[in-house]
Write a protein that holds these residues in place. Structure first.
Motif, PDB file in Angstrom:
ATOM      1  N   GLU A   9       1.448   8.227   4.081  1.00 26.26           N
ATOM      2  CA  GLU A   9       0.451   9.316   3.531  1.00 26.26           C
ATOM      3  C   GLU A   9       0.855   9.921   2.288  1.00 26.26           C
ATOM      4  O   GLU A   9       0.310  10.272   1.545  1.00 26.26           O
ATOM      5  N   ARG A  10       2.191  10.309   2.282  1.00 31.87           N
ATOM      6  CA  ARG A  10       2.748  10.964   0.976  1.00 31.87           C
ATOM      7  C   ARG A  10       2.519   9.994  -0.438  1.00 31.87           C
ATOM      8  O   ARG A  10       2.241  10.437  -1.349  1.00 31.87           O
ATOM      9  N   LEU A  11       2.971   8.479  -0.071  1.00 31.33           N
ATOM     10  CA  LEU A  11       2.791   7.875  -1.124  1.00 31.33           C
ATOM     11  C   LEU A  11       1.398   7.409  -1.702  1.00 31.33           C
ATOM     12  O   LEU A  11       0.930   7.211  -2.924  1.00 31.33           O
ATOM     13  N   GLN A  12       0.553   7.536  -0.608  1.00 27.69           N
ATOM     14  CA  GLN A  12      -1.001   7.224  -0.964  1.00 27.69           C
ATOM     15  C   GLN A  12      -1.540   8.196  -1.961  1.00 27.69           C
ATOM     16  O   GLN A  12      -2.679   7.933  -2.747  1.00 27.69           O
ATOM     17  N   ALA A  13      -0.746   9.529  -2.091  1.00 33.14           N
ATOM     18  CA  ALA A  13      -1.299  10.567  -2.878  1.00 33.14           C
ATOM     19  C   ALA A  13      -0.762  10.164  -4.265  1.00 33.14           C
ATOM     20  O   ALA A  13      -1.415  10.943  -5.171  1.00 33.14           O
ATOM     21  N   TRP A  14      -0.067   9.361  -4.460  1.00 27.14           N
ATOM     22  CA  TRP A  14       0.288   9.108  -6.005  1.00 27.14           C
ATOM     23  C   TRP A  14      -0.642   8.327  -6.601  1.00 27.14           C
ATOM     24  O   TRP A  14      -1.229   7.263  -6.030  1.00 27.14           O
ATOM     25  N   PRO A  15      -0.893   8.579  -7.725  1.00 25.77           N
ATOM     26  CA  PRO A  15      -1.857   8.056  -8.778  1.00 25.77           C
ATOM     27  C   PRO A  15      -1.816   6.782  -9.100  1.00 25.77           C
ATOM     28  O   PRO A  15      -2.804   6.001  -9.100  1.00 25.77           O
ATOM     29  N   ASP A  16      -0.415   6.426  -9.065  1.00 29.48           N
ATOM     30  CA  ASP A  16      -0.093   4.884  -9.654  1.00 29.48           C
ATOM     31  C   ASP A  16      -0.415   4.097  -8.368  1.00 29.48           C
ATOM     32  O   ASP A  16       0.071   2.545  -8.739  1.00 29.48           O
ATOM     33  N   LEU A  17      -0.516   3.942  -7.285  1.00 29.30           N
ATOM     34  CA  LEU A  17      -0.836   3.213  -5.923  1.00 29.30           C
ATOM     35  C   LEU A  17      -1.906   3.370  -5.484  1.00 29.30           C
ATOM     36  O   LEU A  17      -2.543   4.184  -5.184  1.00 29.30           O
ATOM     37  N   MET A  18      -2.152   1.996  -4.920  1.00 30.76           N
ATOM     38  CA  MET A  18      -3.536   1.684  -4.170  1.00 30.76           C
ATOM     39  C   MET A  18      -3.102   1.251  -2.986  1.00 30.76           C
ATOM     40  O   MET A  18      -2.253   0.463  -2.933  1.00 30.76           O
ATOM     41  N   ALA A  19      -3.755   1.579  -1.948  1.00 28.09           N
ATOM     42  CA  ALA A  19      -3.522   0.828  -0.489  1.00 28.09           C
ATOM     43  C   ALA A  19      -4.468  -0.217  -0.243  1.00 28.09           C
ATOM     44  O   ALA A  19      -5.543  -0.328  -0.898  1.00 28.09           O
ATOM     45  N   GLY A  20      -3.706  -1.087   0.582  1.00 27.45           N
ATOM     46  CA  GLY A  20      -4.463  -2.395   1.039  1.00 27.45           C
ATOM     47  C   GLY A  20      -3.445  -3.018   2.029  1.00 27.45           C
ATOM     48  O   GLY A  20      -2.544  -2.768   2.391  1.00 27.45           O
ATOM     49  N   ARG A  31       0.262  -0.814  -3.771  1.00 29.56           N
ATOM     50  CA  ARG A  31       0.535  -1.718  -5.037  1.00 29.56           C
ATOM     51  C   ARG A  31       0.216  -0.889  -6.337  1.00 29.56           C
ATOM     52  O   ARG A  31      -0.593  -0.003  -6.373  1.00 29.56           O
ATOM     53  N   SER A  32       0.736  -1.341  -7.375  1.00 24.89           N
ATOM     54  CA  SER A  32       0.550  -0.785  -8.763  1.00 24.89           C
ATOM     55  C   SER A  32      -0.554  -1.617  -9.175  1.00 24.89           C
ATOM     56  O   SER A  32      -1.098  -2.677  -8.559  1.00 24.89           O
ATOM     57  N   ARG A  34       0.015  -3.773 -11.141  1.00 19.19           N
ATOM     58  CA  ARG A  34       0.476  -5.013 -11.676  1.00 19.19           C
ATOM     59  C   ARG A  34       0.894  -6.084 -10.535  1.00 19.19           C
ATOM     60  O   ARG A  34       1.080  -7.267 -10.337  1.00 19.19           O
ATOM     61  N   ASP A  35       1.539  -5.028  -9.550  1.00 19.91           N
ATOM     62  CA  ASP A  35       2.304  -6.014  -8.263  1.00 19.91           C
ATOM     63  C   ASP A  35       2.180  -4.905  -7.083  1.00 19.91           C
ATOM     64  O   ASP A  35       1.968  -3.765  -7.088  1.00 19.91           O
ATOM     65  N   GLU A  36       2.498  -5.467  -5.904  1.00 17.56           N
ATOM     66  CA  GLU A  36       2.709  -4.941  -4.594  1.00 17.56           C
ATOM     67  C   GLU A  36       3.928  -4.319  -4.781  1.00 17.56           C
ATOM     68  O   GLU A  36       5.023  -4.945  -5.107  1.00 17.56           O
ATOM     69  N   ILE A  37       4.083  -2.943  -4.215  1.00 19.39           N
ATOM     70  CA  ILE A  37       5.209  -2.383  -4.188  1.00 19.39           C
ATOM     71  C   ILE A  37       6.055  -2.081  -3.001  1.00 19.39           C
ATOM     72  O   ILE A  37       7.076  -2.238  -2.812  1.00 19.39           O
ATOM     73  N   VAL A  38       5.035  -1.636  -1.992  1.00 16.95           N
ATOM     74  CA  VAL A  38       5.665  -1.542  -0.599  1.00 16.95           C
ATOM     75  C   VAL A  38       4.723  -1.992   0.430  1.00 16.95           C
ATOM     76  O   VAL A  38       3.603  -2.038   0.528  1.00 16.95           O
TER      77      VAL A  38
END
Length: 131
Positions: A9-20, A31-32, A34-38
């Motif tokens: 939930e906290r990371l989904q609020a970061w503008p550089d990350l998209m969920a999937g 993911r950013s 460029r790449d999947e991050i987490v």
């Protein structure tokens, strides 16, 4: 709410990350561009995609944490979330991962080298300490 859900939930609020969905087929990914991050695989286990250079640079610090599990040769690290401090550690490492991926020269390593899911067995800290 589980520790992984709070971290997600906290990371989904970061503008550089998209969920999937995670490319490994288990759990959610952030993911950013460029790449999947987490990858969030369970209520406590998260795989974080650092670059090889970042893993090498921070190897001793990562290896010294009871929350971090390294797989030799992998550019992913597994973070086991047992408490709020582990979430804060994960957030800090995600920040490092984002910067590492932004500054990684194109072609330095494959965009996705496969996370550690099914390659790491994480025991709860109390089981390790009590054994």
């Amino acid at each position: 709410m589980t520790l992984a859900q709070r971290a997600l939930e906290r990371l989904q609020a970061w503008p550089d990350l998209m969920a999937g969905p995670a490319s490994c087929g288990t759990g959610r990914a952030l993911r950013s561009v460029r790449d999947e991050i987490v990858h969030f695989h369970s209520t406590r286990d998260v795989d974080l995609h650092l670059t090889r250079r970042a893993v090498q640079r921070f190897h001793y610090d990562l290896a010294g944490s009871s929350a971090i599990h390294l797989v030799p040769g992998s550019c992913w690290v597994t973070v086991h979330l047992d408490c709020e401090a582990d979430i804060e550690l994960l957030l800090s490492l995600v920040s490092i991962a984002l910067k590492a991926h932004q500054t990684r020269p194109a072609g330095e390593e494959p965009a996705l080298a496969g996370c550690n899911f099914h390659r790491v067995t994480v025991l709860p800290r109390d089981a390790v300490a009590g054994g």
